[in-house]
Design an enzyme around this catalytic site. Structure first.
Site, PDB file in Angstrom:
ATOM      1  N   ASP A  38       0.854  -1.185   0.000  1.00  0.00           N
ATOM      2  CA  ASP A  38       0.000   0.000   0.000  1.00  0.00           C
ATOM      3  C   ASP A  38       0.892   1.238   0.000  1.00  0.00           C
ATOM      4  O   ASP A  38       2.124   1.129   0.112  1.00  0.00           O
ATOM      5  CB  ASP A  38      -0.931   0.000   1.222  1.00  0.00           C
ATOM      6  CG  ASP A  38      -2.317   0.542   0.898  1.00  0.00           C
ATOM      7  OD1 ASP A  38      -2.394   1.513   0.113  1.00  0.00           O
ATOM      8  OD2 ASP A  38      -3.308   0.011   1.420  1.00  0.00           O
ATOM      9  N   ASN A  86      -5.965  -5.640  -5.484  1.00  0.00           N
ATOM     10  CA  ASN A  86      -7.110  -5.140  -4.737  1.00  0.00           C
ATOM     11  C   ASN A  86      -7.141  -3.619  -4.608  1.00  0.00           C
ATOM     12  O   ASN A  86      -8.152  -3.059  -4.195  1.00  0.00           O
ATOM     13  CB  ASN A  86      -7.067  -5.798  -3.345  1.00  0.00           C
ATOM     14  CG  ASN A  86      -8.073  -5.245  -2.378  1.00  0.00           C
ATOM     15  OD1 ASN A  86      -9.265  -5.433  -2.547  1.00  0.00           O
ATOM     16  ND2 ASN A  86      -7.586  -4.544  -1.358  1.00  0.00           N
ATOM     17  N   TYR A 150     -14.767   5.023 -12.738  1.00  0.00           N
ATOM     18  CA  TYR A 150     -14.849   3.796 -11.949  1.00  0.00           C
ATOM     19  C   TYR A 150     -15.515   2.690 -12.767  1.00  0.00           C
ATOM     20  O   TYR A 150     -15.055   1.547 -12.773  1.00  0.00           O
ATOM     21  CB  TYR A 150     -15.649   4.078 -10.677  1.00  0.00           C
ATOM     22  CG  TYR A 150     -15.660   2.958  -9.670  1.00  0.00           C
ATOM     23  CD1 TYR A 150     -14.548   2.695  -8.878  1.00  0.00           C
ATOM     24  CD2 TYR A 150     -16.801   2.174  -9.487  1.00  0.00           C
ATOM     25  CE1 TYR A 150     -14.556   1.675  -7.937  1.00  0.00           C
ATOM     26  CE2 TYR A 150     -16.820   1.152  -8.551  1.00  0.00           C
ATOM     27  CZ  TYR A 150     -15.691   0.908  -7.771  1.00  0.00           C
ATOM     28  OH  TYR A 150     -15.711  -0.110  -6.852  1.00  0.00           O
TER      29      TYR A 150
END
Length: 262
Positions: A38, A86, A150
């Site tokens: 991350d 993810n 998106y």
């Protein structure tokens, strides 16, 4: 051979967000070595430590950084058995068409998946096979009004999974997509009061993580699993398109060269 078993190694991008945290807890309970990737922050590092996971900083929009992270994981842990791609954000478009916002979302939610898969494939191959699980969305199957970036990114992620699955399966690598509905993560924070007022059920992060875990253990190549509250993961049945017809009105088969490799 890349199976979910004690000692297996999994990389999770966007790993310190809601889905990543829930998935890490599940995988650690099965004695999997988990590496959470991350953006760099002390909070992200502390989150990983609290889950018994390792942490590596990663901006998924950086193609070279994706490769470097996978190489570091393999160097430290000896293998890579599963890559969970993810990382993702929702758009915040303004005006009739906010191209800057569109490109920002596509860069993370779609190109981040492509770069992550590219980086993971050599390591998964050396492990004798494995799994790539992509976090897509219901918006990838039915566009979300008002958020074209998106919607396009998640639809593209689903198409990427479906179009690469047959080729990867020949190498023992299973790629799947998870398509959750609205879930209790930071992405819905701007709309949370509307869900609460309507009494609309939202997924828990653990419900989505359970589907992500199942995709590693029993996912079918190219499948897109819909996850809604109370349903568990369900494979989406894509509608066919009308076939071409010959001059005599018969269905025209595709030329063999255009068929996916088996």
């Amino acid at each position: 051979m890349g199976s979910l078993a004690p000692g297996a190694v999994a990389l999770v991008t966007g790993g310190t967000g809601g889905f990543g945290r829930a998935l890490a807890a599940r995988l650690r309970a099965r004695e999997v070595t988990v590496v959470l990737a991350d953006l760099e922050s002390q909070e992200a590092r502390a989150t990983a430590t609290g889950l018994g996971a390792h942490f590596v900083p990663l901006d998924v929009t950086d193609r070279a950084a994706n490769r470097a992270v996978v190489e570091a994981v393999e160097a430290e842990h000896g293998r890579l058995d599963a890559a969970y791609l993810n990382a993702g954000i929702a758009g915040r478009p303004e005006g009739l068409l906010d191209v800057d916002d569109f490109l920002r979302v596509v860069d993370i939610d779609l190109l981040g998946v492509v770069y992550g898969a590219e980086a993971a494939l050599p390591s998964l191959g050396r492990a004798g096979g494995g799994a790539i699980v992509v976090t897509a969305s219901l918006a990838g199957l039915a566009p979300m009004p008002g958020d074209p970036g998106y919607s396009v990114a998640k639809a593209g992620a689903v198409a990427f999974v479906r179009s690469t699955a047959a080729r990867l399966a020949r190498e023992g690598i299973t790629i799947t997509a998870i398509c959750p509905g609205f879930a209790d993560t930071a992405i819905i924070d701007p709309l949370r009061e509307h869900f609460d007022a309507a009494g609309f059920p939202v997924l828990t992060a653990d419900e989505v993580a359970a589907a992500m875990e199942a995709a590693w253990t029993s996912g079918e190549p190219g499948a897109a699993y819909v996850v809604q509250p109370g349903t568990g993961p369900l494979p989406y049945r894509f509608p066919g398109v009308p076939s071409a017809r010959t001059a005599t009105g018969e269905t025209a088969p595709l030329p063999p060269a255009l068929l996916p490799p088996i």
